[in-house]
Design an enzyme around this catalytic site. Structure first.
Site, PDB file in Angstrom:
ATOM      1  N   TYR A   1      24.329  91.070  40.137  1.00  0.00           N
ATOM      2  CA  TYR A   1      24.792  91.183  38.503  1.00  0.00           C
ATOM      3  C   TYR A   1      25.395  89.826  38.478  1.00  0.00           C
ATOM      4  O   TYR A   1      25.124  89.500  37.103  1.00  0.00           O
ATOM      5  CB  TYR A   1      25.878  92.292  38.504  1.00  0.00           C
ATOM      6  CG  TYR A   1      26.561  92.491  37.269  1.00  0.00           C
ATOM      7  CD1 TYR A   1      25.619  93.073  36.183  1.00  0.00           C
ATOM      8  CD2 TYR A   1      27.897  92.139  36.981  1.00  0.00           C
ATOM      9  CE1 TYR A   1      26.332  93.322  34.781  1.00  0.00           C
ATOM     10  CE2 TYR A   1      28.388  92.682  35.854  1.00  0.00           C
ATOM     11  CZ  TYR A   1      27.814  93.020  34.586  1.00  0.00           C
ATOM     12  OH  TYR A   1      28.379  93.434  33.544  1.00  0.00           O
TER      13      TYR A   1
ATOM     14  N   PHE B   1      28.926 101.673  25.781  1.00  0.00           N
ATOM     15  CA  PHE B   1      30.491 101.898  25.723  1.00  0.00           C
ATOM     16  C   PHE B   1      31.056 100.771  24.693  1.00  0.00           C
ATOM     17  O   PHE B   1      31.467 101.134  23.573  1.00  0.00           O
ATOM     18  CB  PHE B   1      31.040 101.911  27.283  1.00  0.00           C
ATOM     19  CG  PHE B   1      32.436 101.670  26.992  1.00  0.00           C
ATOM     20  CD1 PHE B   1      33.609 102.550  26.216  1.00  0.00           C
ATOM     21  CD2 PHE B   1      33.163 100.411  27.892  1.00  0.00           C
ATOM     22  CE1 PHE B   1      34.869 102.109  26.355  1.00  0.00           C
ATOM     23  CE2 PHE B   1      34.220 100.238  27.860  1.00  0.00           C
ATOM     24  CZ  PHE B   1      35.434 100.993  27.089  1.00  0.00           C
ATOM     25  N   ILE B   2      31.093  99.580  25.086  1.00  0.00           N
ATOM     26  CA  ILE B   2      31.364  98.621  24.327  1.00  0.00           C
ATOM     27  C   ILE B   2      30.669  98.412  22.925  1.00  0.00           C
ATOM     28  O   ILE B   2      31.179  98.091  21.643  1.00  0.00           O
ATOM     29  CB  ILE B   2      31.422  97.136  25.008  1.00  0.00           C
ATOM     30  CG1 ILE B   2      32.412  97.238  26.289  1.00  0.00           C
ATOM     31  CG2 ILE B   2      32.122  96.064  24.050  1.00  0.00           C
ATOM     32  CD1 ILE B   2      32.479  96.125  27.241  1.00  0.00           C
TER      33      ILE B   2
ATOM     34  N   LYS C   1      24.273  86.999  35.292  1.00  0.00           N
ATOM     35  CA  LYS C   1      24.873  86.851  34.201  1.00  0.00           C
ATOM     36  C   LYS C   1      25.255  85.309  34.155  1.00  0.00           C
ATOM     37  O   LYS C   1      25.403  84.932  33.232  1.00  0.00           O
ATOM     38  CB  LYS C   1      26.176  87.659  34.332  1.00  0.00           C
ATOM     39  CG  LYS C   1      26.148  89.005  33.923  1.00  0.00           C
ATOM     40  CD  LYS C   1      25.721  89.199  32.386  1.00  0.00           C
ATOM     41  CE  LYS C   1      25.750  90.959  32.226  1.00  0.00           C
ATOM     42  NZ  LYS C   1      25.543  90.794  30.435  1.00  0.00           N
TER      43      LYS C   1
ATOM     44  N   GLY D   1      23.447 103.999  27.905  1.00  0.00           N
ATOM     45  CA  GLY D   1      24.200 104.161  26.858  1.00  0.00           C
ATOM     46  C   GLY D   1      23.491 105.759  26.249  1.00  0.00           C
ATOM     47  O   GLY D   1      22.789 106.461  26.875  1.00  0.00           O
TER      48      GLY D   1
ATOM     49  N   LEU E   1      24.994  92.504  24.340  1.00  0.00           N
ATOM     50  CA  LEU E   1      25.670  93.150  25.235  1.00  0.00           C
ATOM     51  C   LEU E   1      24.811  94.179  26.105  1.00  0.00           C
ATOM     52  O   LEU E   1      25.217  94.556  27.332  1.00  0.00           O
ATOM     53  CB  LEU E   1      26.827  94.327  24.546  1.00  0.00           C
ATOM     54  CG  LEU E   1      27.846  93.805  23.779  1.00  0.00           C
ATOM     55  CD1 LEU E   1      28.286  94.606  22.770  1.00  0.00           C
ATOM     56  CD2 LEU E   1      29.011  93.173  24.812  1.00  0.00           C
TER      57      LEU E   1
END
Ligand code: UDP
Length: 324
Positions: free
Chosen positions: A149, A11-12, A153, A36, A76
């Site tokens: 998550y 998406f991004i 990160k 994706g 990303l």
């Protein structure tokens, strides 16, 4: 520049590829197509200067080859979406930590500046609102899968910033708050495309809990503008962590009402208890708001797109042939 965008079919990532091409740069998009889709890159791949490589970021040799002749990397690629994370915390940790190590090590080897996408999720249950980059990070117990998550990160941030400090790798970390727009899938969580698709189909909008939890929604167009601005100054910003988001806070029930209005839907709003909405391993975050004063100062970041326009983008995306 030629820029490697990991997660470039997401998406991004796909919006960033479009923006980079618009600005005259070349792009290599690397993606395993797990969440994706090549449909997101239909426009980009029809243009000169865009190439696509399918693969896993844990494949070190593949990542090194993809990065050859690139002037910068935007990392990303990640396992995303609350449903996937809660159901597969091991895979989340493995891709998001080991995969990032592989991308960052390749950048170090090839001396390529790298922008790392982190997340507002690292602020977790922090009660200091709005969240600033220097606040302590504050996530929940390792027995709750959701936090795999944030943990991965946060590790990515430590890992890449340590290599910046000790080996001089130009690294910028960006903590993205809830980002919304066309091409975002509602399949794995992601409240805006989910509720909008429900409203468009006439199904009840599923508001979890009592809907008093809040989020701040930023257009992917504002986010990719910020990513490009950072890329253009990446050497000067090396070692920095930046919040990127829209500080306008709203409850999920307000969001649902706005979606019903914007889509002119007849759907009802249905309250779903968290215990029914998610499998075990879920814990809700009640408020999340970015302090963007640092991004305002260093890259003149100012989110420009209001929620109404974001919803129009999402509605148009859901109605487009590419989505169907
Ligand atoms: N949410 C909701 N209905 C849905 C999906 C999500 O009420 O169908 C809520 C969810 O509980 C959370 C917010 O919307 O409070 C944002 O959820 P999302 O998964 O989009 O992102 P995150 O929780 O990571 O901010």
């Amino acid at each position: 520049m030629r820029v490697l965008v990991t997660g470039g079919a997401g998406f991004i990532g796909s919006h960033l590829c479009d923006l980079l091409l618009d600005a005259g740069h070349a792009v290599t998009a690397l993606d395993d197509l797990s969440t994706g889709s090549l449909l997101n890159l239909t426009g980009a791949l029809a243009r000169p200067g865009c190439r696509f490589i399918q693969g896993d970021i844990r494949d070190t040799l593949l990542v090194e080859r993809a990065m050859e002749h690139c002037d910068a990397v935007v990392h990303l690629a990640a396992r995303i979406g609350l449903r996937i994370i809660v159901e597969s915390p091991f895979d989340t940790l493995d891709v998001n930590a080991r995969g990032t190590e592989s991308v960052v090590q390749a950048a170090l080897k090839q001396k390529t500046p790298i922008l790392i996408a982190s997340t507002s999720e690292v602020y977790g249950h922090s009660t200091k609102i709005p969240s600033s980059e220097s606040d302590p990070i504050c996530f929940g117990s390792p027995t709750i899968g959701r936090w795999s998550y944030a943990c991965a990160k946060a590790y990515d941030e430590f890992y890449s910033l340590a290599l910046q400090q000790e080996r001089g790798l130009p690294v910028v970390v960006v903590r993205l708050f809830n980002t919304v727009g066309a091409r975002q899938s509602g399949r794995y969580g992601m409240v805006v495309p989910r509720l909008t698709a429900q409203a468009l189909s006439g199904a009840p909008l599923t508001v979890y809990g009592d809907g008093t939890q809040t989020r701040c929604f930023c257009s992917v167009r504002d986010v990719t503008d910020a990513l490009l601005a950072i890329l253009l100054r990446i050497d000067a910003l090396a070692g920095e962590v930046l919040n990127i988001g829209n500080p306008v806070e709203m409850t999920i029930i307000e969001l649902a009402k706005q979606i019903v209005e914007r889509t002119a839907s007849r759907s009802a709003i249905e309250f779903v208890p968290f215990s029914r909405a998610y499998p075990a391993g879920f814990e809700e975050i009640m408020r999340r708001v970015p302090d963007i004063s640092k991004a305002r100062r260093v890259i003149s970041f100012e989110p420009k797109i209001p929620l109404e326009s974001i919803l129009d983008d999402v509605i148009a995306g859901l109605r487009s042939p590419a989505h169907r």
